[in-house]
Design an enzyme around this catalytic site. Structure first.
Site, PDB file in Angstrom:
ATOM      1  N   ASP A  84     -19.111 -28.636 -17.285  1.00  0.00           N
ATOM      2  CA  ASP A  84     -17.718 -28.309 -16.990  1.00  0.00           C
ATOM      3  C   ASP A  84     -16.768 -28.639 -18.136  1.00  0.00           C
ATOM      4  O   ASP A  84     -16.923 -29.659 -18.819  1.00  0.00           O
ATOM      5  CB  ASP A  84     -17.296 -29.088 -15.733  1.00  0.00           C
ATOM      6  CG  ASP A  84     -16.046 -28.531 -15.088  1.00  0.00           C
ATOM      7  OD1 ASP A  84     -15.845 -27.312 -15.123  1.00  0.00           O
ATOM      8  OD2 ASP A  84     -15.274 -29.338 -14.528  1.00  0.00           O
ATOM      9  N   HIS A  85     -15.762 -27.781 -18.303  1.00  0.00           N
ATOM     10  CA  HIS A  85     -14.685 -27.983 -19.279  1.00  0.00           C
ATOM     11  C   HIS A  85     -15.204 -28.331 -20.668  1.00  0.00           C
ATOM     12  O   HIS A  85     -14.793 -29.313 -21.295  1.00  0.00           O
ATOM     13  CB  HIS A  85     -13.704 -29.062 -18.788  1.00  0.00           C
ATOM     14  CG  HIS A  85     -12.725 -28.533 -17.769  1.00  0.00           C
ATOM     15  ND1 HIS A  85     -11.662 -27.735 -18.116  1.00  0.00           N
ATOM     16  CD2 HIS A  85     -12.677 -28.689 -16.432  1.00  0.00           C
ATOM     17  CE1 HIS A  85     -10.991 -27.412 -17.013  1.00  0.00           C
ATOM     18  NE2 HIS A  85     -11.590 -27.969 -15.979  1.00  0.00           N
ATOM     19  N   HIS A 211      -9.645 -24.822  -9.688  1.00  0.00           N
ATOM     20  CA  HIS A 211      -9.768 -26.177 -10.224  1.00  0.00           C
ATOM     21  C   HIS A 211      -8.717 -27.078  -9.577  1.00  0.00           C
ATOM     22  O   HIS A 211      -7.760 -26.612  -8.982  1.00  0.00           O
ATOM     23  CB  HIS A 211      -9.560 -26.170 -11.737  1.00  0.00           C
ATOM     24  CG  HIS A 211     -10.695 -25.558 -12.505  1.00  0.00           C
ATOM     25  ND1 HIS A 211     -10.863 -25.750 -13.858  1.00  0.00           N
ATOM     26  CD2 HIS A 211     -11.721 -24.771 -12.119  1.00  0.00           C
ATOM     27  CE1 HIS A 211     -11.945 -25.104 -14.269  1.00  0.00           C
ATOM     28  NE2 HIS A 211     -12.472 -24.495 -13.230  1.00  0.00           N
ATOM     29  N   GLY A 212      -8.900 -28.385  -9.706  1.00  0.00           N
ATOM     30  CA  GLY A 212      -7.920 -29.318  -9.167  1.00  0.00           C
ATOM     31  C   GLY A 212      -7.837 -29.297  -7.651  1.00  0.00           C
ATOM     32  O   GLY A 212      -6.777 -29.540  -7.068  1.00  0.00           O
ATOM     33  N   SER A 214      -8.922 -31.309  -5.397  1.00  0.00           N
ATOM     34  CA  SER A 214      -8.759 -32.574  -4.676  1.00  0.00           C
ATOM     35  C   SER A 214      -7.369 -32.725  -4.084  1.00  0.00           C
ATOM     36  O   SER A 214      -7.193 -33.383  -3.056  1.00  0.00           O
ATOM     37  CB  SER A 214      -9.040 -33.760  -5.616  1.00  0.00           C
ATOM     38  OG  SER A 214     -10.389 -33.788  -6.009  1.00  0.00           O
ATOM     39  N   ASN A 233     -13.673 -26.454  -7.239  1.00  0.00           N
ATOM     40  CA  ASN A 233     -14.028 -27.634  -8.029  1.00  0.00           C
ATOM     41  C   ASN A 233     -13.324 -28.871  -7.506  1.00  0.00           C
ATOM     42  O   ASN A 233     -12.106 -28.864  -7.314  1.00  0.00           O
ATOM     43  CB  ASN A 233     -13.634 -27.433  -9.495  1.00  0.00           C
ATOM     44  CG  ASN A 233     -14.541 -26.462 -10.222  1.00  0.00           C
ATOM     45  OD1 ASN A 233     -15.289 -25.717  -9.608  1.00  0.00           O
ATOM     46  ND2 ASN A 233     -14.458 -26.467 -11.537  1.00  0.00           N
ATOM     47  N   VAL A 234     -14.090 -29.947  -7.334  1.00  0.00           N
ATOM     48  CA  VAL A 234     -13.563 -31.202  -6.790  1.00  0.00           C
ATOM     49  C   VAL A 234     -14.073 -32.362  -7.636  1.00  0.00           C
ATOM     50  O   VAL A 234     -15.265 -32.435  -7.939  1.00  0.00           O
ATOM     51  CB  VAL A 234     -14.007 -31.405  -5.326  1.00  0.00           C
ATOM     52  CG1 VAL A 234     -13.501 -32.738  -4.785  1.00  0.00           C
ATOM     53  CG2 VAL A 234     -13.527 -30.253  -4.450  1.00  0.00           C
TER      54      VAL A 234
END
Length: 286
Positions: A84-85, A211-212, A214, A233-234
């Site tokens: 990731d990233h 993304h983000g 959470s 994505n968490v």
């Protein structure tokens, strides 16, 4: 069970207006918790290792990646590995031999033309290695050649027309879009732009990634999946669960020194969080 591939899991979820939950892992406890949580609800999952997590592990990818592979192969549900990233091309090139089926290549902070060129090169290389590749756009095309707004800065939004052009010209398999979520949120208060998401879903013929997540409440997450998000994505939510459980354990046992005690409750808390999020976003995924 043999390693699943991210592309296959997302590819099955997208047509069903469902999503695959992908969790960023930092420690072996994170890995075990993600697998246990997914097994408890009998659903597939993606284990993600970010470039930042690799930096934390002294810059070494293989120790955590090998642990993730072992956990995935021993799981009772399909588990895929995703890098990731990634901004470092040297790290990108380690992905195939480390067990990853997919990567998220992040050149989103570069001006549009540079982002496109770097992502196109990464996509060409990744596809030659059999990797599925995800990229990211925030608010594209800063004025006078300035870099775009960070994809998860407050107010950042992905433009559908620019996103369509970027996907066509870069050749990526999935696109992370900015619709109102932010990385590292510790409260679940994000409100997503569902009208924009509808436009993006209609404009693009590749899976969309959030993304983000959470910081996104359950209802907003479910609506995002219904609106076209296929991969969620968490990361921070796991750290919140783990840290909270460990704090409570140690507060009640100030004499405790055996790390297995507090890591056990931390791992169990993360597993419960994983199970809850998977049930919100992947209700219909096979």
């Amino acid at each position: 069970m043999p390693l699943a591939t991210t592309g296959d899991l997302v590819g099955r979820a997208a047509p069903a207006r469902s999503a695959v939950a992908a969790f960023n892992v930092i420690t072996l406890e994170h890995i075990e918790a993600v697998v246990a949580g997914a097994e408890s609800v009998h659903m597939p999952v993606v284990l993600q290792i970010s470039e930042n997590a690799v930096k934390y592990r002294y810059g070494r990818l293989l120790p955590l990646a090998r642990a993730a592979v072992a956990a995935a192969e021993g799981a009772a549900v399909p588990v895929a590995l995703h890098l990731d990233h990634v901004q470092n091309d040297s790290l990108l090139r380690q992905a195939p031999d480390a067990g990853f089926s997919s990567v998220m290549y992040d050149a989103s902070r570069l001006p549009y033309a540079e982002n496109l060129a770097a992502t196109r090169a990464a996509a060409d290389w990744a596809h030659a290695q059999g990797l599925w590749i995800e990229a990211e756009l925030g608010e594209v095309g800063g004025k006078n050649g300035a870099p775009p707004l960070d994809a998860h800065a407050p107010g950042a939004r992905t433009d559908p027309a620019e996103a369509r052009a970027f996907v066509a010209d870069s050749g990526v398999d999935a696109l992370a879009v900015a619709v109102g979520s932010s990385h590292a949120m510790t409260t679940r208060t994000a409100a997503l732009d569902h009208d924009l998401l509808k436009e993006l879903s209609g404009a693009l013929d590749v899976p969309l990634v959030l993304h983000g997540s959470s910081g996104v409440p359950d209802g907003e997450l479910a609506a995002a999946v219904a609106g076209g998000i296929s991969k969620v994505n968490v990361g921070t939510a796991l750290n919140i669960a783990m840290t909270g459980a460990i704090r409570e354990y140690l507060a009640a046992r100030p004499e405790a020194v055996d790390s297995r005690g507090y890591l056990t409750v931390g791992r169990e808390a993360m597993a419960r969080t994983v199970a809850t999020i998977i049930q919100v976003v992947a209700r219909t995924t096979p």
